[in-house]
Structures are given as C-alpha cells and as structure tokens.
Design a protein around this motif. Structure first.
Motif, short mmCIF file in Angstrom:
data_model
loop_
_atom_site.label_atom_id
_atom_site.label_comp_id
_atom_site.label_asym_id
_atom_site.label_seq_id
_atom_site.Cartn_x
_atom_site.Cartn_y
_atom_site.Cartn_z
N GLU A 39 8.09 4.49 11.74
CA GLU A 39 9.21 4.37 10.80
C GLU A 39 10.09 3.17 11.13
O GLU A 39 10.68 2.55 10.23
CB GLU A 39 10.05 5.65 10.80
N ASP A 40 10.18 2.83 12.41
CA ASP A 40 11.05 1.73 12.82
C ASP A 40 10.47 0.37 12.46
O ASP A 40 11.18 -0.63 12.46
CB ASP A 40 11.33 1.80 14.32
N LEU A 41 9.18 0.33 12.13
CA LEU A 41 8.60 -0.90 11.62
C LEU A 41 9.16 -1.23 10.24
O LEU A 41 9.38 -2.39 9.90
CB LEU A 41 7.07 -0.76 11.51
N ALA A 42 9.39 -0.19 9.45
CA ALA A 42 9.96 -0.39 8.11
C ALA A 42 11.47 -0.55 8.17
O ALA A 42 12.05 -1.37 7.45
CB ALA A 42 9.58 0.78 7.21
N LEU A 43 12.10 0.25 9.03
CA LEU A 43 13.56 0.22 9.15
C LEU A 43 13.94 -0.54 10.40
O LEU A 43 14.59 -0.02 11.31
CB LEU A 43 14.09 1.66 9.18
N SER B 241 8.84 8.03 0.68
CA SER B 241 8.27 8.47 1.95
C SER B 241 9.17 9.49 2.63
O SER B 241 10.26 9.15 3.10
CB SER B 241 8.06 7.27 2.89
N PRO B 242 8.74 10.75 2.72
CA PRO B 242 9.54 11.75 3.44
C PRO B 242 9.83 11.34 4.88
O PRO B 242 10.91 11.63 5.40
CB PRO B 242 8.67 13.01 3.37
N ALA B 243 8.89 10.65 5.51
CA ALA B 243 9.08 10.24 6.91
C ALA B 243 10.22 9.22 7.02
O ALA B 243 11.04 9.30 7.94
CB ALA B 243 7.79 9.64 7.47
N ARG C 127 0.80 -1.23 0.00
CA ARG C 127 0.00 0.00 0.00
C ARG C 127 0.83 1.28 0.00
O ARG C 127 0.29 2.35 -0.29
CB ARG C 127 -0.91 0.02 1.23
N GLY C 128 2.11 1.16 0.36
CA GLY C 128 2.92 2.36 0.57
C GLY C 128 2.97 2.69 2.04
O GLY C 128 1.97 2.55 2.76
N PHE C 129 4.12 3.13 2.51
CA PHE C 129 4.33 3.35 3.93
C PHE C 129 3.33 4.32 4.52
O PHE C 129 2.75 4.09 5.60
CB PHE C 129 5.76 3.87 4.17
N ASP C 130 3.09 5.44 3.85
CA ASP C 130 2.26 6.49 4.43
C ASP C 130 0.78 6.13 4.50
O ASP C 130 0.01 6.81 5.19
CB ASP C 130 2.44 7.79 3.62
N LYS C 131 0.37 5.09 3.78
CA LYS C 131 -1.05 4.71 3.77
C LYS C 131 -1.39 3.61 4.76
O LYS C 131 -2.56 3.21 4.86
CB LYS C 131 -1.45 4.28 2.36
N PHE D 267 11.48 -2.29 -1.91
CA PHE D 267 11.73 -1.73 -0.58
C PHE D 267 12.44 -0.38 -0.70
O PHE D 267 12.11 0.58 0.01
CB PHE D 267 12.57 -2.70 0.24
N ALA D 268 13.40 -0.29 -1.61
CA ALA D 268 14.14 0.95 -1.79
C ALA D 268 13.21 2.07 -2.26
O ALA D 268 13.32 3.22 -1.80
CB ALA D 268 15.27 0.75 -2.80
N ARG D 269 12.31 1.76 -3.16
CA ARG D 269 11.36 2.78 -3.64
C ARG D 269 10.41 3.20 -2.54
O ARG D 269 10.01 4.37 -2.46
CB ARG D 269 10.58 2.23 -4.85
N MET D 270 10.02 2.26 -1.69
CA MET D 270 9.16 2.60 -0.56
C MET D 270 9.83 3.65 0.32
O MET D 270 9.20 4.62 0.75
CB MET D 270 8.85 1.35 0.26
N ILE D 271 11.13 3.46 0.58
CA ILE D 271 11.87 4.43 1.39
C ILE D 271 11.96 5.77 0.67
O ILE D 271 11.65 6.83 1.23
CB ILE D 271 13.28 3.91 1.70
#
Length: 212
Positions: free
Chosen positions: A60-64, A120-122, A31-35, A113-117
């Motif tokens: 953010e730490d869920l993704a990173l 996302s400005p966050a 869905r994209g991180f921000d959604k 994954f790289a595009r997701m980062i």
C-alpha cells in the motif's frame, strides 16, 4: 548554516526509491492496485523484490508514498506556528495554503489516482491508518507544545477535533476528484468549506496552544 547537499550514496538511494515509486504508480493506474504484485513492480523498476520491500515494506505504501509527509504535516505545522498564533489558526492557514497550491497531500491527486484509491479496500484501509497516525502525532505535538501532563486529555481532545476536520476536508476533496471535478473547481468549493470547518472549532480551540 547551509545544509550540505546529500552524498552520492544518498542520492542513489533517493533515485532508486523514486524509480520504484514511479513504476509502481504507473502499473497501479494501468491495471488497478489489487492486480499488481511486488514482483511486477520489481521487474518494471529493474530491481530485486527485496529492494522494493526494503524501501516500501507494505504494498500500500508504494501507492501512498507520501504517507510519511501526510502523517507528519499537522504536528509540524503546530511546531512551526508563529508567535501569537494558536494551533487552530496555524492549521487553518496551512490548509488554506495547501488548497491554493492544489497540494496532492490533501487530496488533489487527479481522478485516475483518486479512483484507484477508492476502488481498493486495502488502500482505503491504509489511508484510514494514516489519518489515525496523523491524529496521534498531532496529540503528541500538542502535549509537548502546551507542556501538558501525560494524563491531560486536552491535547488528545484537540487533536481529535482537528484531525476530524482534516479528515472531512480530505474526504470531500477525494469525493469530488473521483467524480471528475477539475482541481480549480474543487479548490473554489473548498475555500468556503475550509473556513466553515475550522470556524466551527473556534469557540473551543481559538485560544488553545497559542505560541508565546
């Protein structure tokens, strides 16, 4: 002495953490991180929202989720360098090894994954914080390893130079990954970049923080 295996409680906590992280990553990629919300992650992982935030205080730490490893990696490399090895040599060697094994911590994360980062400005902001925290941790390690005084600028200057090289190489890996280049192609390009980047610091840091 052999380290005893973790107990049942520790294993269950690790399994819960991994399940939350895996479900979050799946949702972010779909869905994209921000959604995606914390509630969405909790529902997918079949845990309470509070459980998610107990393991991951920031979304953010869920993704990173390898952020802790990322922040500590330079300081640990310096502390574990071999006798006769400078901080620069140890970090150069460690980075080359990480490229050889396509380590996701240095950016070999796959295009999705790289595009997701990147989108996302966050996440971009959180990644910048990790870079800053890593440089601070490296400066502290260099201060300890060289027995420098608290007001000695040398460890902080060295950390700033070394941190900048690592940041540059990470950004180059991320850029190429977002562009869709395969890992083997990126690694081949980085082989020369790594030597060039660390080699540029040799005049200033080649004999700094050599382990006795």
């Amino acid at each position: 002495m052999t380290t005893p295996p973790p107990g049942l409680r520790a294993r269950k906590k690790q399994q819960t953490r991994e399940n939350i992280s895996n479900q979050a990553t799946r949702l972010f990629l779909e869905r994209g991180f921000d959604k995606v919300t914390i509630a969405d992650v909790a529902e997918a992982a079949q845990v309470a929202k509070m459980t998610v935030t107990n393991y991951f205080p920031r979304k953010e730490d869920l993704a990173l989720d390898l952020g802790g490893v990322f922040v500590d990696m330079l300081a640990r490399t310096v502390r574990e360098r071999t006798p006769g090895e400078s901080a620069l040599t140890a970090l150069h060697r460690a980075y080359a090894d990480a490229v050889a094994r396509r380590d996701p911590v240095i950016g070999f994360s796959g295009p999705e994954f790289a595009r997701m980062i990147a989108d996302s400005p966050a996440l971009v902001s959180r990644l910048r914080e990790f870079h800053d925290d890593r440089e601070t941790a490296l400066a502290e390690a260099l201060t300890e390893e060289t027995a420098a005084r608290p007001d000695d600028l040398h460890p902080r200057v060295a950390a700033a130079l070394l941190g900048s090289v690592h940041r540059l190489l990470f950004d180059e890996t991320l850029r190429r990954t977002v562009a869709g280049e395969p890992n083997d192609e990126i690694a081949a390009a980085l082989a020369d970049h790594v030597d060039t980047a660390f080699g540029a610091l040799e005049p200033a840091l080649g004999s700094y923080a050599v382990r006795n």
